[in-house]
Design a protein around this motif. Sequence first.
Motif, PDB file in Angstrom:
ATOM      1  N   LEU A  82     -34.086  -9.805  59.216  1.00 34.62           N
ATOM      2  CA  LEU A  82     -34.099 -10.017  60.663  1.00 34.62           C
ATOM      3  C   LEU A  82     -33.835 -11.495  60.968  1.00 34.62           C
ATOM      4  CD1 LEU A  82     -34.711  -8.475  63.342  1.00 34.62           C
ATOM      5  CD2 LEU A  82     -37.017  -9.384  63.182  1.00 34.62           C
ATOM      6  N   ASP A  83     -32.823 -11.737  61.795  1.00 32.31           N
ATOM      7  CA  ASP A  83     -32.417 -13.113  62.131  1.00 32.31           C
ATOM      8  C   ASP A  83     -33.200 -13.533  63.380  1.00 32.31           C
ATOM      9  OD1 ASP A  83     -31.123 -15.379  62.988  1.00 32.31           O
ATOM     10  OD2 ASP A  83     -29.090 -14.588  62.656  1.00 32.31           O
ATOM     11  N   ALA A  84     -34.093 -14.517  63.215  1.00 34.43           N
ATOM     12  CA  ALA A  84     -34.952 -14.929  64.340  1.00 34.43           C
ATOM     13  C   ALA A  84     -34.114 -15.415  65.525  1.00 34.43           C
ATOM     14  CB  ALA A  84     -35.904 -16.019  63.878  1.00 34.43           C
ATOM     15  N   ASP A  85     -32.915 -15.979  65.249  1.00 34.64           N
ATOM     16  CA  ASP A  85     -32.057 -16.478  66.332  1.00 34.64           C
ATOM     17  C   ASP A  85     -31.237 -15.359  66.973  1.00 34.64           C
ATOM     18  OD1 ASP A  85     -32.880 -19.063  65.922  1.00 34.64           O
ATOM     19  OD2 ASP A  85     -31.355 -19.408  64.367  1.00 34.64           O
ATOM     20  N   LYS A  86     -31.109 -14.243  66.278  1.00 34.34           N
ATOM     21  CA  LYS A  86     -30.331 -13.105  66.793  1.00 34.34           C
ATOM     22  C   LYS A  86     -31.030 -11.799  66.411  1.00 34.34           C
ATOM     23  CE  LYS A  86     -25.452 -13.219  67.962  1.00 34.34           C
ATOM     24  NZ  LYS A  86     -25.860 -13.044  69.308  1.00 34.34           N
ATOM     25  N   PRO A  87     -32.218 -11.558  66.988  1.00 38.09           N
ATOM     26  CA  PRO A  87     -32.996 -10.373  66.567  1.00 38.09           C
ATOM     27  C   PRO A  87     -32.419  -9.057  67.085  1.00 38.09           C
ATOM     28  CG  PRO A  87     -34.135 -11.538  68.331  1.00 38.09           C
ATOM     29  CD  PRO A  87     -32.919 -12.361  68.002  1.00 38.09           C
ATOM     30  N   ASN A  88     -31.292  -9.138  67.831  1.00 35.72           N
ATOM     31  CA  ASN A  88     -30.627  -7.915  68.308  1.00 35.72           C
ATOM     32  C   ASN A  88     -29.484  -7.493  67.372  1.00 35.72           C
ATOM     33  OD1 ASN A  88     -29.216 -10.238  69.110  1.00 35.72           O
ATOM     34  ND2 ASN A  88     -28.211  -9.200  70.818  1.00 35.72           N
ATOM     35  N   LYS A  89     -29.392  -8.163  66.190  1.00 37.53           N
ATOM     36  CA  LYS A  89     -28.281  -7.888  65.273  1.00 37.53           C
ATOM     37  C   LYS A  89     -28.770  -7.210  63.986  1.00 37.53           C
ATOM     38  CE  LYS A  89     -26.615 -10.731  62.278  1.00 37.53           C
ATOM     39  NZ  LYS A  89     -26.231 -11.964  61.624  1.00 37.53           N
ATOM     40  N   VAL A  90     -28.019  -6.224  63.518  1.00 38.62           N
ATOM     41  CA  VAL A  90     -28.248  -5.692  62.163  1.00 38.62           C
ATOM     42  C   VAL A  90     -26.907  -5.577  61.454  1.00 38.62           C
ATOM     43  CG1 VAL A  90     -30.382  -4.303  62.233  1.00 38.62           C
ATOM     44  CG2 VAL A  90     -28.263  -3.319  63.095  1.00 38.62           C
ATOM     45  N   SER A  91     -26.956  -5.708  60.135  1.00 37.53           N
ATOM     46  CA  SER A  91     -25.746  -5.542  59.328  1.00 37.53           C
ATOM     47  C   SER A  91     -25.950  -4.408  58.343  1.00 37.53           C
ATOM     48  CB  SER A  91     -25.444  -6.822  58.548  1.00 37.53           C
ATOM     49  OG  SER A  91     -25.183  -7.868  59.441  1.00 37.53           O
ATOM     50  N   LEU A  92     -24.830  -3.744  58.037  1.00 36.00           N
ATOM     51  CA  LEU A  92     -24.843  -2.645  57.062  1.00 36.00           C
ATOM     52  C   LEU A  92     -23.727  -2.885  56.057  1.00 36.00           C
ATOM     53  CD1 LEU A  92     -24.780   0.367  59.585  1.00 36.00           C
ATOM     54  CD2 LEU A  92     -26.808  -0.816  58.718  1.00 36.00           C
ATOM     55  N   ILE A  93     -23.872  -2.298  54.870  1.00 40.95           N
ATOM     56  CA  ILE A  93     -22.768  -2.308  53.903  1.00 40.95           C
ATOM     57  C   ILE A  93     -22.452  -0.849  53.596  1.00 40.95           C
ATOM     58  CG2 ILE A  93     -22.108  -2.857  51.522  1.00 40.95           C
ATOM     59  CD1 ILE A  93     -23.834  -5.412  51.801  1.00 40.95           C
ATOM     60  N   ILE A  94     -21.232  -0.440  53.940  1.00 37.19           N
ATOM     61  CA  ILE A  94     -20.864   0.968  53.753  1.00 37.19           C
ATOM     62  C   ILE A  94     -19.746   1.088  52.727  1.00 37.19           C
ATOM     63  CG2 ILE A  94     -20.012   3.073  54.886  1.00 37.19           C
ATOM     64  CD1 ILE A  94     -21.399   2.272  57.389  1.00 37.19           C
ATOM     65  N   GLN A  95     -19.986   1.957  51.754  1.00 36.47           N
ATOM     66  CA  GLN A  95     -18.997   2.152  50.705  1.00 36.47           C
ATOM     67  C   GLN A  95     -18.212   3.444  50.991  1.00 36.47           C
ATOM     68  OE1 GLN A  95     -20.516   2.320  46.554  1.00 36.47           O
ATOM     69  NE2 GLN A  95     -19.423   0.382  46.491  1.00 36.47           N
ATOM     70  N   VAL A  96     -16.900   3.348  50.908  1.00 34.10           N
ATOM     71  CA  VAL A  96     -16.066   4.541  51.098  1.00 34.10           C
ATOM     72  C   VAL A  96     -15.878   5.200  49.731  1.00 34.10           C
ATOM     73  CG1 VAL A  96     -13.791   5.393  51.773  1.00 34.10           C
ATOM     74  CG2 VAL A  96     -14.928   3.651  53.145  1.00 34.10           C
ATOM     75  N   ALA A  97     -16.605   6.314  49.546  1.00 27.99           N
ATOM     76  CA  ALA A  97     -16.584   6.982  48.245  1.00 27.99           C
ATOM     77  C   ALA A  97     -15.966   8.366  48.338  1.00 27.99           C
ATOM     78  CB  ALA A  97     -18.013   7.076  47.704  1.00 27.99           C
ATOM     79  N   SER A  98     -15.602   8.793  49.551  1.00 27.85           N
ATOM     80  CA  SER A  98     -15.065  10.151  49.742  1.00 27.85           C
ATOM     81  C   SER A  98     -14.357  10.193  51.098  1.00 27.85           C
ATOM     82  CB  SER A  98     -16.216  11.155  49.752  1.00 27.85           C
ATOM     83  OG  SER A  98     -17.002  10.930  50.901  1.00 27.85           O
TER      84      SER A  98
END
Length: 260
Positions: free
Chosen positions: A71-87
Motif C-alpha cells: 500500500l502506497d501511503a502517497d497513493k492509497p487508491n492504487k493497486v498493482s497486479l501481475i498477470i501472466q498469459v498462460a492460455s
Amino acid sequence: MKNDVKTPPVAQYDVCVTKIESLNKHTFEIELLAPEGTILHYKSGQYLKLELDVNNDGKPLWLSYTISSRLDADKPNKVSLIIQVASDFSGKVVDCLFAANTNNQSVKIMLAMGKAFLQTNLEQPHLFVAAGSGISKIKCITEEILHRNPDANINIYWSNRHNDDFFLLEQFHSWATAHKNLNFTTILESVQSGWTGRTGFLYEVIQQDHTDLKETQAYLCGSPKMVYGTIDQLNAIGLQERNCYSDVFEFSPRAEKLEA
Ligand SMILES: Cc1cc2nc3c(=O)[nH]c(=O)nc-3n(C[C@H](O)[C@H](O)[C@H](O)COP(=O)(O)OP(=O)(O)OC[C@H]3O[C@@H](n4cnc5c(N)ncnc54)[C@H](O)[C@@H]3O)c2cc1C
C-alpha cells in the motif's frame, strides 16, 4: 498457519485501468486506480477479485489476482497486479483490461482476500518460495518487510519453466545488492542452453543452501503440488508447517484434512 490476525473488511470499488506494462512476452503489470480520496485497505500478501466479462457473453466472472505492491501511503487508491498469459482465457483477461484502459471504462474490484499475508516476526529468518507468477505476492511482501526492517533476513527462491519466463530481475537483484541479509535465487527445473543459474526442484536447491529451517517463517506461492511438496521435503531440515503461509491452504486444503 495462524488464523488469528485481523483483516480489514472486504469492500467493492470501481477502478480505472491506468497502466498496462509488458514485463516479458507473456506477463503484464496492471495498475488500477480507485477515485481520488479512496483508501484501498489491504495487507501485503493479500489478493483481490476483478470482475470482467471475459467471454463477452454478458456473464461477468470474478477472478482472483494477487496485489503485487505494498500500500502506497502517497497513493492509497492504487493497486498493482501481475498477470501472466498462460492460455486463451488469461489472454482474454488481459485483452479486457487493455479495452477498459483504451475506452476509459471502469472495472469492479473486491478486496482484500486471503489469510497468507505478512504477519510474522521480522526478527526471524524468512524463506520465500515462488513458482511463476507466484512471485507477485513475494514482491509485495518483500517491499513491506524492507520498508519495516531493511536488515531482515530474507531468502527468496523463484522457479520458472523457461529462462525467458523471469521478469523484474533488476528489481530483485538490486534489493539483494542493497540489503546485506537478502538473497535472491532464480531456478529452472532442468538445464537449458544459456542458463547460468541454479537448476532442480525448488526444495532441492533450498536444501543445498540450508541445513536448519526450524525457526524459519516461510511464504509459498504456486500450485498446491509445489507448495505441499516443498513443505514436506523441507520438513527433513526442520521447516514446520505451522510456520508456513500460502493461499493454497485455503483454496486447496490437503486431501487428508478434507476427509477428516
Ligand atoms: C488466490 C489466487 C491468486 C491468483 N493470483 C494470480 C496472479 O497474481 N497472477 C496471475 O496471472 N494469476 C493469478 N491467479 C490465477 C487467476 O485467478 C486465473 O485463474 C488465471 O488468470 C486464469 O488464467 P489461466 O491461463 O491459468 O487459465 P486456464 O488455465 O485456462 O484456467 C484457469 C481457471 O480459469 C477459469 N476459466 C478458464 N477458462 C474459462 C472460461 N472460458 N470461462 C470461465 N472460466 C474460465 C476457470 O476457473 C479455470 O479453472 C490467482 C488465482 C488465485 C486462486
